[in-house]
Design an enzyme around this catalytic site. Structure first.
Site, PDB file in Angstrom:
ATOM      1  N   ASN A 198       0.811  -1.224   0.000  1.00 29.32           N
ATOM      2  CA  ASN A 198       0.000   0.000   0.000  1.00 29.32           C
ATOM      3  C   ASN A 198       0.846   1.277   0.000  1.00 29.32           C
ATOM      4  O   ASN A 198       0.515   2.259   0.667  1.00 29.32           O
ATOM      5  CB  ASN A 198      -0.956   0.015   1.198  1.00 29.32           C
TER       6      ASN A 198
ATOM      7  N   ARG B 145      -4.003 -13.838  -0.014  1.00 34.21           N
ATOM      8  CA  ARG B 145      -5.293 -13.949   0.651  1.00 34.21           C
ATOM      9  C   ARG B 145      -6.115 -15.068   0.012  1.00 34.21           C
ATOM     10  O   ARG B 145      -5.806 -15.536  -1.073  1.00 34.21           O
ATOM     11  CB  ARG B 145      -6.029 -12.611   0.568  1.00 34.21           C
TER      12      ARG B 145
END
Length: 359
Positions: free
Chosen positions: A82, A214
């Site tokens: 990020n 994920r």
């Protein structure tokens, strides 16, 4: 009067003679940069979260927060995810240029040292360092994490903009790390049936095979991240034959896997659990690409939050359809203008791909 007793008076006289602007610059601060100093971790990087929320450097920190951040033993969850760490380094250097505050330059240097320490010997970067839990140890292109690190290092090597301030200290190390990183980029380009394609979002750091992150991010070909990788390769001033081949193969794959005459629409839909929806509609002349393509058939891949692959986009639960970028137009500008311009700079012949394949 002894020299020792005279020294304070001499110092005061020198300070009095300094221009006011000089004194102001020596003590000038930037509120966001000050928060970055506090939130820098012991390893030299930065987290993407503070108190379980996305970091907001604009928010003033109270006295208790500042004291807690200065305490020893704070969790070190530094990451390159990020835009963390790379964005702080750039901001601190910009703040140093505005204020002259040496603490900002020093903190930016610690950030670069963190990036250099985090690199694997094979040239890749983990998503987190030193934390290796979960999938954080994997080599990570997801959301352009590793690509952004290499861009920053190349800015140091080229003494570009504010990064030029770090070239004297880190230029040689940055050059070596950049070269290792570019070698890793070439090594991780996915080959299927002996044909080079594009890149995955994350890789096992030992085998360099695409890996799961994920639950809904299965090993796959990742279009958005591959666009960033291709731009990085095309930035190289004297690309090697291997880099040129990787670029051409990646571009060919993106052209071949364009979804023609389709567009994505975001709509309000009170019948859905989120009150919104995303749908794919026919639109002549438009183009789309899926975010992920499977490693077997090289077809668009959609996965539920529980990790189960579904047959089509409409089969994803509404919460996942609206909460993740499953489709996009990431390669459009790359194919339309950036790649032809790169070929021209290399003295390569103009591409003869039909125009509709580049839209």
């Amino acid at each position: 009067m002894s020299a020792v007793r005279r020294f304070p008076r001499v110092l005061l006289l020198l300070v009095a003679l300094l221009p006011a602007a000089t004194l102001q610059a020596a003590t000038a601060t930037d509120p966001q940069a000050e928060n970055m100093l506090l939130l820098q971790t012991a390893s030299g990087g930065w987290s993407k979260h503070y108190r379980d929320k996305a970091v907001d450097y604009r928010r003033p920190l109270d006295a208790a927060e500042r004291a807690a951040l200065r305490a020893h033993g704070r969790t070190d969850d530094a990451t390159i995810d990020n835009k963390a760490t790379t964005s702080e380094i750039r901001y601190l250097l910009q703040a140093h240029a505005r204020t002259g505050n040496p603490a900002y330059l020093q903190a930016a240097g610690r950030g670069v040292a963190y990036l250099l320490a985090a690199q694997y010997p094979n040239g890749g970067w983990p998503q987190y360092y030193p934390d290796r839990s979960f999938y954080r140890h994997q080599i990570t292109f997801n959301d352009d994490a590793m690509t952004r690190v290499l861009e920053l290092l190349q800015d140091i090597v080229e003494s570009r903009d504010e990064l030029a301030l770090l070239a004297p200290q880190f230029g040689s190390e940055a050059q070596a790390a950049l070269e290792r990183g570019l070698d890793c980029v070439l090594a991780t380009q996915v080959h299927i049936d002996a044909t080079a394609t594009i890149w995955a979002a994350q890789y096992d750091e030992v085998t360099l095979l695409p890996a799961k992150a994920r639950s809904y991010e299965l090993p796959s070909l990742a279009v958005s991240e591959s666009v960033g990788v291709l731009r990085l390769l095309m930035r190289q001033r004297a690309p090697t034959p291997a880099q040129v081949a990787a670029i051409e193969a990646g571009i060919a794959w993106l052209q071949a896997h364009r979804l023609p005459d389709l567009a994505m629409e975001k709509i309000d839909d009170p019948m859905q659990e989120t009150g919104r929806d995303v749908r794919i509609v026919a639109r002549p002349g438009a183009s789309l690409w899926a975010r992920f393509y499977d490693l077997q058939r090289q077809q668009p891949m959609f996965v539920n939050r529980d990790g189960v692959q579904v047959a089509q986009f409409a089969d994803i639960p509404n919460e996942r359809r609206v909460g993740y970028a499953w489709y996009g137009v990431w390669p459009e500008k790359l194919l339309r203008s950036e790649w032809p311009a790169w070929r021209a700079r290399q003295g390569m012949p103009a591409d003869d791909t039909p125009p509709q394949a580049r839209h």
